[in-house]
Design an enzyme around this catalytic site. Structure first.
Site, PDB file in Angstrom:
ATOM      1  N   LYS A 147       0.864  -1.190   0.000  1.00 56.90           N
ATOM      2  CA  LYS A 147       0.000   0.000   0.000  1.00 56.90           C
ATOM      3  C   LYS A 147       0.903   1.243   0.000  1.00 56.90           C
ATOM      4  O   LYS A 147       1.460   1.620   1.024  1.00 56.90           O
ATOM      5  CB  LYS A 147      -0.891  -0.115   1.227  1.00 56.90           C
ATOM      6  CG  LYS A 147      -1.629   1.026   1.829  1.00 56.90           C
ATOM      7  CD  LYS A 147      -2.230   2.099   1.101  1.00 56.90           C
ATOM      8  CE  LYS A 147      -2.406   3.358   1.897  1.00 56.90           C
ATOM      9  NZ  LYS A 147      -1.860   4.506   1.171  1.00 56.90           N
ATOM     10  N   GLU A 181       9.653   2.611  10.564  1.00 54.25           N
ATOM     11  CA  GLU A 181      10.726   3.594  10.411  1.00 54.25           C
ATOM     12  C   GLU A 181      10.046   4.940  10.211  1.00 54.25           C
ATOM     13  O   GLU A 181       9.275   5.110   9.270  1.00 54.25           O
ATOM     14  CB  GLU A 181      11.633   3.244   9.229  1.00 54.25           C
ATOM     15  CG  GLU A 181      12.615   2.124   9.525  1.00 54.25           C
ATOM     16  CD  GLU A 181      13.580   2.419  10.670  1.00 54.25           C
ATOM     17  OE1 GLU A 181      13.892   3.605  10.915  1.00 54.25           O
ATOM     18  OE2 GLU A 181      14.013   1.467  11.348  1.00 54.25           O
ATOM     19  N   CYS A 197      13.916  11.589   5.310  1.00 51.91           N
ATOM     20  CA  CYS A 197      13.945  11.252   6.738  1.00 51.91           C
ATOM     21  C   CYS A 197      15.335  11.515   7.298  1.00 51.91           C
ATOM     22  O   CYS A 197      15.501  11.796   8.474  1.00 51.91           O
ATOM     23  CB  CYS A 197      13.547   9.800   6.945  1.00 51.91           C
ATOM     24  SG  CYS A 197      14.502   8.677   5.927  1.00 51.91           S
ATOM     25  N   GLU A 224      10.227  17.571  13.222  1.00 50.07           N
ATOM     26  CA  GLU A 224      10.602  17.338  11.831  1.00 50.07           C
ATOM     27  C   GLU A 224       9.800  18.296  10.943  1.00 50.07           C
ATOM     28  O   GLU A 224       8.571  18.308  10.991  1.00 50.07           O
ATOM     29  CB  GLU A 224      10.269  15.891  11.450  1.00 50.07           C
ATOM     30  CG  GLU A 224      10.738  15.529  10.065  1.00 50.07           C
ATOM     31  CD  GLU A 224      10.389  14.101   9.676  1.00 50.07           C
ATOM     32  OE1 GLU A 224       9.230  13.695   9.894  1.00 50.07           O
ATOM     33  OE2 GLU A 224      11.264  13.395   9.159  1.00 50.07           O
TER      34      GLU A 224
HETATM   35  P1  NAD Z   1       2.395   9.197   6.510  1.00 45.78           P
HETATM   36  O1  NAD Z   1       2.573   8.613   7.874  1.00 45.78           O
HETATM   37  O2  NAD Z   1       1.410  10.286   6.354  1.00 45.78           O
HETATM   38  O3  NAD Z   1       1.982   8.051   5.466  1.00 45.78           O
HETATM   39  C1  NAD Z   1       2.764   6.899   5.299  1.00 45.78           C
HETATM   40  C2  NAD Z   1       1.880   5.779   4.759  1.00 45.78           C
HETATM   41  O4  NAD Z   1       0.934   5.409   5.775  1.00 45.78           O
HETATM   42  C3  NAD Z   1       1.053   6.156   3.534  1.00 45.78           C
HETATM   43  O5  NAD Z   1       1.007   5.079   2.638  1.00 45.78           O
HETATM   44  C4  NAD Z   1      -0.318   6.417   4.128  1.00 45.78           C
HETATM   45  O6  NAD Z   1      -1.366   6.248   3.210  1.00 45.78           O
HETATM   46  C5  NAD Z   1      -0.364   5.356   5.200  1.00 45.78           C
HETATM   47  N1  NAD Z   1      -1.362   5.595   6.252  1.00 45.78           N
HETATM   48  C6  NAD Z   1      -1.856   6.781   6.678  1.00 45.78           C
HETATM   49  N2  NAD Z   1      -2.777   6.582   7.652  1.00 45.78           N
HETATM   50  C7  NAD Z   1      -2.851   5.244   7.845  1.00 45.78           C
HETATM   51  C8  NAD Z   1      -3.613   4.422   8.714  1.00 45.78           C
HETATM   52  N3  NAD Z   1      -4.475   4.939   9.584  1.00 45.78           N
HETATM   53  N4  NAD Z   1      -3.439   3.079   8.651  1.00 45.78           N
HETATM   54  C9  NAD Z   1      -2.548   2.541   7.781  1.00 45.78           C
HETATM   55  N5  NAD Z   1      -1.814   3.270   6.921  1.00 45.78           N
HETATM   56  C10 NAD Z   1      -1.950   4.615   6.954  1.00 45.78           C
HETATM   57  O7  NAD Z   1       3.868   9.650   6.038  1.00 45.78           O
HETATM   58  P2  NAD Z   1       4.277  10.426   4.723  1.00 45.78           P
HETATM   59  O8  NAD Z   1       3.848  11.850   4.842  1.00 45.78           O
HETATM   60  O9  NAD Z   1       3.875   9.657   3.528  1.00 45.78           O
HETATM   61  O10 NAD Z   1       5.884  10.337   4.803  1.00 45.78           O
HETATM   62  C11 NAD Z   1       6.690  11.275   5.470  1.00 45.78           C
HETATM   63  C12 NAD Z   1       7.231  10.694   6.752  1.00 45.78           C
HETATM   64  O11 NAD Z   1       7.940   9.487   6.485  1.00 45.78           O
HETATM   65  C13 NAD Z   1       8.249  11.607   7.426  1.00 45.78           C
HETATM   66  O12 NAD Z   1       7.990  11.649   8.803  1.00 45.78           O
HETATM   67  C14 NAD Z   1       9.575  10.918   7.159  1.00 45.78           C
HETATM   68  O13 NAD Z   1      10.600  11.193   8.089  1.00 45.78           O
HETATM   69  C15 NAD Z   1       9.171   9.487   7.199  1.00 45.78           C
HETATM   70  N6  NAD Z   1      10.180   8.635   6.543  1.00 45.78           N
HETATM   71  C16 NAD Z   1      10.973   7.845   7.332  1.00 45.78           C
HETATM   72  C17 NAD Z   1      11.966   7.060   6.766  1.00 45.78           C
HETATM   73  C18 NAD Z   1      12.834   6.172   7.612  1.00 45.78           C
HETATM   74  O14 NAD Z   1      13.389   5.211   7.090  1.00 45.78           O
HETATM   75  N7  NAD Z   1      12.986   6.467   8.899  1.00 45.78           N
HETATM   76  C19 NAD Z   1      12.134   7.066   5.373  1.00 45.78           C
HETATM   77  C20 NAD Z   1      11.315   7.893   4.601  1.00 45.78           C
HETATM   78  C21 NAD Z   1      10.324   8.664   5.200  1.00 45.78           C
END
Ligand code: NAD
Length: 494
Positions: A176, A251, A285, A386
């Site tokens: 997803k 992560e 990230c 962040e």
């Molecule tokens: P997000 O948490 O908004 O979304 C991530 C994923 O989760 C998406 O596919 C989203 O549709 C899904 N999601 C949202 N609500 C959900 C729910 N209730 N149940 C299940 N799935 C759900 O994050 P984003 O805005 O897409 O990404 C940015 C974040 O990702 C930043 O905080 C960044 O630091 C982090 N990130 C971390 C790493 C790492 O390896 N530490 C790498 C890349 C990005």
């Protein structure tokens, strides 16, 4: 010309959603350009994806891992032949400069290659027994159906670093991706289909996190979840998964520091701060959103950094020479602009940038100036939270120890850089930095396929991704005792 309508991939077939509502996929550098539309799939469709993965599991599990790996090698070859197309899609969909997109696709290729190679290993261990003529060994086995939930900022590399080890280990997958980057996900899935993956082994479900995401987290037939994204969503998923007693790997966010000591090569450190802070528009990230400077070199460093920032070329990532693209969407741009206002109100000194870019083509995208704050202190929100945009905060300290204290003073723990020529300080930094990844005299960003990746503290839950460590998550270890005495005896010496 009618717009491409993306579909779900369930049980080896591309299927549309019953829900007529769609999500437009907009180029953030040219917001009048819609790349395609993706479905807002239903819970029922998410359940169908899980059912397909469940049905495909027994046969895939029985397929020897070197045979599974051959399909991954095939995918690697196809991805290589489609690398330029994938990089272009990435830039159009997410906004990052084409050089960064090519780098991301190459990283995905390296991960695919490395992980496919692991299909010939997937080693267990042999363990000496305390009993004579008894042999103990371990084997690695798949878990079952795994849900992989990914963010928008690395829409090629992150899916690959989850899908490849999940598959080579013998699991079946429901994937997803983020709502903002379905096109890359669609193409990745297509590559695995072209590589000959059996039906049901990899399923793609497009749609909202709060609908299909939740469904594949809560579904009783899902036995593990690997999530990358924000802390709020990740922690909620962890809570739900742990209540069901299943494996969850998360992560999440970062607030990564570049520490520059007085003996550092300042030119090198300035370049590291620019690459880490403004590369990929700060939407990493591992972005270096904090620069911690030893007081004696702080003014000189800040001056050099400002000068270097003048040469940052901003624009549509497809244009040559562009270093920094737009924010991924309007919401993200407004979040960043809100943090800039907050920084000013908190008393940080705005040295550079701070605004949305206007005029000469910028009006058609979500462009923000590279922004630099000085005299930021640890307790300020811009130093703690962040921002996920091109905003760098300079914090100052007298000693090495104070620099380390500031570097560690955040809830996150993903990546940290130290610039110094002093080997003793470098080695001490490795010991005390509260992060999952340290870079000495290089930027906070990046990572190689064969090395583990992930964070400590609020950044990461569960085993590391990538490297061979990733198999700690995607496999179950089974311990086998072989008694070849053929005699009745106690099972232990005690
Ligand atoms: P997000 O948490 O908004 O979304 C991530 C994923 O989760 C998406 O596919 C989203 O549709 C899904 N999601 C949202 N609500 C959900 C729910 N209730 N149940 C299940 N799935 C759900 O994050 P984003 O805005 O897409 O990404 C940015 C974040 O990702 C930043 O905080 C960044 O630091 C982090 N990130 C971390 C790493 C790492 O390896 N530490 C790498 C890349 C990005």
């Amino acid at each position: 010309m009618s717009l491409l309508q993306l579909k779900n991939y369930i049980n080896g077939k591309w299927v549309g959603s019953a829900n007529p509502e769609t999500i437009p996929n907009i180029n953030p550098a040219k917001i009048d350009e819609t790349l395609c539309v993706s479905p807002q799939s239903t819970r029922e469709e998410a359940r169908a994806a899980v059912a397909a993965a469940k049905e495909a599991f027994p046969k895939w599990k029985e397929t020897p891992s070197p045979v599974r790996a051959k399909i991954l090698f095939q995918a690697w070859q196809i991805m290589q032949s489609r690398a330029a197309e994938l990089a272009e899609t990435l830039t159009k969909e997410e906004g990052k400069a084409i050089g960064d997109s090519r780098g991301e696709v190459q990283r995905a290729l390296n991960i695919l290659e490395f992980t496919a190679g692991e299909g010939r290993r997937l080693r267990g261990s042999t363990i000496p027994s305390e009993l004579p003529r008894t042999f103990i060994y371990t084997v690695r086995q798949p878990i079952g159906v795994v849900s992989l939930i990914t963010p928008w900022n690395f829409p090629v590399a992150i899916p690959i670093w989850k899908i490849a080890p999940a598959l080579v280990s013998g699991n079946t997958v429901v994937f997803k991706p983020a709502e903002l980057t379905p096109f890359c996900a669609f193409k990745i899935t297509e590559i695995f289909e072209q590589a000959g993956l059996p039906a049901g082994v990899l399923n793609l479900i497009l749609g909202k996190g709060s609908v299909v995401g939740e469904e594949i987290v809560n579904h009783p037939d899902v036995h593990a979840i690997s999530f990358t994204g924000s802390n709020d969503v990740g922690c909620a998923i962890y809570e739900k998964g742990s209540k069901r007693g299943i494996r969850v790997q998360c992560e999440m966010g970062g607030k990564n520091p570049v520490v520059v000591l007085e003996d550092a090569d300042l030119e090198l450190a300035v370049e590291g701060a620019v690459q880490g802070g403004f590369g990929s528009t700060g939407q990493r990230c591992t972005a270096a959103s904090r620069v911690v400077l030893q007081e004696s070199i702080a003014d000189r460093f800040v001056e050099m950094l400002q000068k270097r920032m003048d040469s940052i070329v901003i624009g549509n990532g497809l244009e040559s020479g562009v270093f920094m693209g737009p924010a991924v969407d309007e919401k993200q741009m407004n979040t960043v602009l809100r943090y800039i206002e907050l920084g000013k109100n908190e008393g940080a000194r705005l040295l550079k940038g701070g605004n949305r870019l206007r005029g000469s083509g910028f009006d058609r995208g979500y462009f923000i100036e590279p922004t630099l704050f000085d005299h930021v202190t640890s307790e300020m929100k811009i130093a703690q939270e962040e921002i996920f945009g091109p905003v760098v905060s300079v914090l100052r300290a007298k000693t090495f120890e104070e620099c380390v204290e500031i570097a560690n003073s955040v809830p996150f723990g993903l990546s940290a850089s130290l610039y110094s020529q002093d080997i003793a300080k470098c080695m001490r930094f490795v010991e005390v930095a509260e992060v999952g990844k340290v870079h000495l005299n290089s930027p906070t960003i990046g990572g190689e396929a064969q090395a583990p990746f992930g964070g400590t503290k609020a950044t990461g839950i569960g085993p590391r991704e990538m490297g061979t460590e990733v198999f700690e998550f995607y496999t179950e270890v089974k311990t086998v005792y072989v008694d070849y005495t053929g005699q009745k005896r106690k099972t232990s010496m005690y």
